[in-house]
Design an enzyme around this catalytic site. Structure first.
Site, mmCIF file in Angstrom:
data_model
loop_
_atom_site.group_PDB
_atom_site.id
_atom_site.type_symbol
_atom_site.label_atom_id
_atom_site.label_comp_id
_atom_site.label_asym_id
_atom_site.label_seq_id
_atom_site.Cartn_x
_atom_site.Cartn_y
_atom_site.Cartn_z
ATOM 1 C CB SER A 49 -0.928 0.012 1.216
ATOM 2 O OG SER A 49 -1.823 1.109 1.137
ATOM 3 C CD GLU A 50 0.104 6.410 -3.227
ATOM 4 O OE1 GLU A 50 0.055 7.632 -3.041
ATOM 5 O OE2 GLU A 50 -0.617 5.826 -4.055
ATOM 6 C CG ASN A 51 -0.958 3.843 3.579
ATOM 7 O OD1 ASN A 51 -1.053 2.930 2.764
ATOM 8 N ND2 ASN A 51 -1.521 3.784 4.766
#
Length: 213
Positions: A49-51
């Site tokens: 996930s990008e975060n």
């Protein structure tokens, strides 16, 4: 209409079907997050996930949400055994450094040769910036799009040439929709599969472009 559209969960399951053992996969905001719910627990797939998460699992059961553990779309998620958290900058280094096998993104438009437009329609209140989509689309080894085939006005989102601002050029390899799965090639669209009851010619008419068998 003699065919039945795939539901969002059926579409997510269709995408998950093509993810292989050992793949490192980013799931974009929106419909792509549903794919996590359809990857078998026995399959060694690492979801990113990008975060800043590696080893993301499916959505938690109702009542077991932890809002300190969320994906890039601020939805609560779970963590598979061995999962980890890290700084946003490290996450983007993974995205930009070619460490992702697949990213699954939504889209406003995809061209028949794989150009992607997924961040702005120019409408008031639309997403203000491209975010990490550009990094994902270019950095992953394969970019797959998961989207409804038609707009609310009944217009095809697969086009000869994108009219919205581009996220990436020639980056999309596959399009998964509620009616069909298609490959984008330099020569145009190629059919992978379509729902029962939908004829090839009818799909071409809906999209308005030729599709190789």
């Amino acid at each position: 209409m003699t065919y039945q559209k795939r539901s969002k969960d059926q579409l997510a399951a269709r995408v998950a079907q093509d993810i292989r053992e050992g793949d490192i996969v980013n799931l974009g905001i929106g419909m792509p997050t549903l794919v996590a719910n359809h990857i078998p627990a026995s399959l060694e797939v690492v979801l990113h996930s990008e975060n800043g998460i590696l080893g993301m699992g499916p959505a938690p059961a109702e009542g077991h949400e932890d809002y300190d553990l969320i994906n890039a779309g601020k939805q609560p998620v779970t963590l598979r055994k061995g999962g980890s958290f890290f700084h946003h900058a490290d996450s983007f280094a993974m995205m930009r450094g070619g460490h992702l096998d697949i990213c699954v993104l939504g889209a406003f438009q995809v061209s028949s040769t794989g150009d992607l437009a997924n961040w702005s329609t120019g409408e008031p209140g639309a997403i203000p910036a491209v975010g990490g989509a550009m990094d994902l689309a270019i950095g992953a080894r394969q970019t797959w799009v998961m989207m409804d085939l038609l707009t609310k006005k009944g217009e095809s989102k697969i086009v000869a040439r994108c009219t919205y601002p581009l996220t990436g050029i020639g980056c999309v390899k596959r399009i998964y929709s509620e009616l069909a799965t298609l490959e984008c090639t330099p020569q145009g669209l190629k059919l992978v599969d379509l729902v029962d009851g939908l004829a090839h010619e009818e799909l071409e008419k809906l999209i308005g472009l030729p599709i190789a068998a």
